[in-house]
Motif scaffolding. Structure first.
Motif, short mmCIF file in Angstrom:
data_model
loop_
_atom_site.label_atom_id
_atom_site.label_comp_id
_atom_site.label_asym_id
_atom_site.label_seq_id
_atom_site.Cartn_x
_atom_site.Cartn_y
_atom_site.Cartn_z
N GLU A 121 0.81 -1.22 0.00
CA GLU A 121 0.00 0.00 0.00
C GLU A 121 0.84 1.27 0.00
OE1 GLU A 121 -3.77 1.66 2.62
OE2 GLU A 121 -2.54 0.04 3.42
N ASP A 122 1.95 1.26 0.74
CA ASP A 122 2.79 2.45 0.80
C ASP A 122 3.54 2.72 -0.51
OD1 ASP A 122 4.28 0.13 1.30
OD2 ASP A 122 5.80 1.21 2.45
N ARG A 123 3.52 1.76 -1.44
CA ARG A 123 4.18 1.94 -2.74
C ARG A 123 3.18 2.07 -3.89
NH1 ARG A 123 9.13 -1.27 -4.32
NH2 ARG A 123 9.27 0.62 -5.54
N LEU A 124 1.95 2.42 -3.56
CA LEU A 124 0.90 2.49 -4.58
C LEU A 124 1.23 3.42 -5.75
CD1 LEU A 124 -1.66 0.94 -5.00
CD2 LEU A 124 -2.91 2.70 -3.76
N PRO A 125 1.81 4.61 -5.53
CA PRO A 125 2.18 5.44 -6.69
C PRO A 125 3.16 4.72 -7.63
CG PRO A 125 2.25 6.75 -4.69
CD PRO A 125 2.06 5.32 -4.27
#
Length: 195
Positions: free
Chosen positions: A134-138
């Protein structure tokens, strides 16, 4: 003298639970009383049963320090929570920007992409495979676009039908699978997509 002893004994017996307060006035003279000393006096509470002494000024200072530490911790927690919320908001903005670029690419090239080839991931309803990242979505949204473009450029894929993050991904190495209309499935890892 006997009267003073009698009065002191009565005071001690009368309210033994409340304690006796030893107060020291501005000129350094000590005196005892049943009620707490004034702020101008130095206060020591004496338990008549045990003889234990408690410096009330020191206790008050300690309580003030503890209250200040608690306040600082609360402020720190609030600041950390605010920073976390700001990071989430920023990540969502970056994700939306990457998704918008991908959707524009899909719309401009209908011959190369099926209409639903690369649907953006909804940050509030992430698939189980994507949730741990989730923290790497971009980055995920950007790499999905780059993987589709790389698949088309390879000549092995005429049209992109689906483009998803795979379970082969790790925190440090995302892996994208591009499914083509020919039935081919092409895997691209993060290192390849950064080239």
């Amino acid at each position: 003298m006997k009267n003073k002893i009698l009065i002191l004994a009565l005071c001690l017996c009368f309210d033994a639970e409340a304690g006796v307060y030893k107060c020291i006035d501005a000129s350094g003279h000590s005196y005892y009383q049943a009620s707490p000393c004034t702020e101008a006096d130095k206060a020591v509470q004496i338990n008549p049963k045990t003889g234990n002494k408690v410096d009330l000024n020191q206790l008050e200072d300690q309580q003030t320090q503890e209250a200040e530490q608690k306040k600082q911790l609360e402020q720190q927690h609030q600041a950390e929570e605010q920073a976390r919320l700001e990071a989430i908001a920023q990540r969502r903005q970056l994700t939306q920007a990457q998704s918008a670029l991908t959707q524009a690419l899909v719309k401009q090239n209908p011959q190369q992409f099926s209409a639903y080839a690369i649907p953006p991931y909804d940050p509030d309803k992430l698939p189980p495979v994507v949730k741990p990242f989730e923290d790497r979505l971009p980055d995920i949204e950007k790499f999905r676009r780059l993987a589709a473009q790389k698949a088309l450029a390879s000549g092995q894929c005429q049209r992109v039908e689906a483009d998803e993050l795979t379970a082969k991904s790790t925190k440090d190495m995302l892996v994208i699978l591009v499914n083509c209309s020919s039935g081919a499935g092409l895997y691209f890892n993060e290192a390849e997509l950064k080239e």
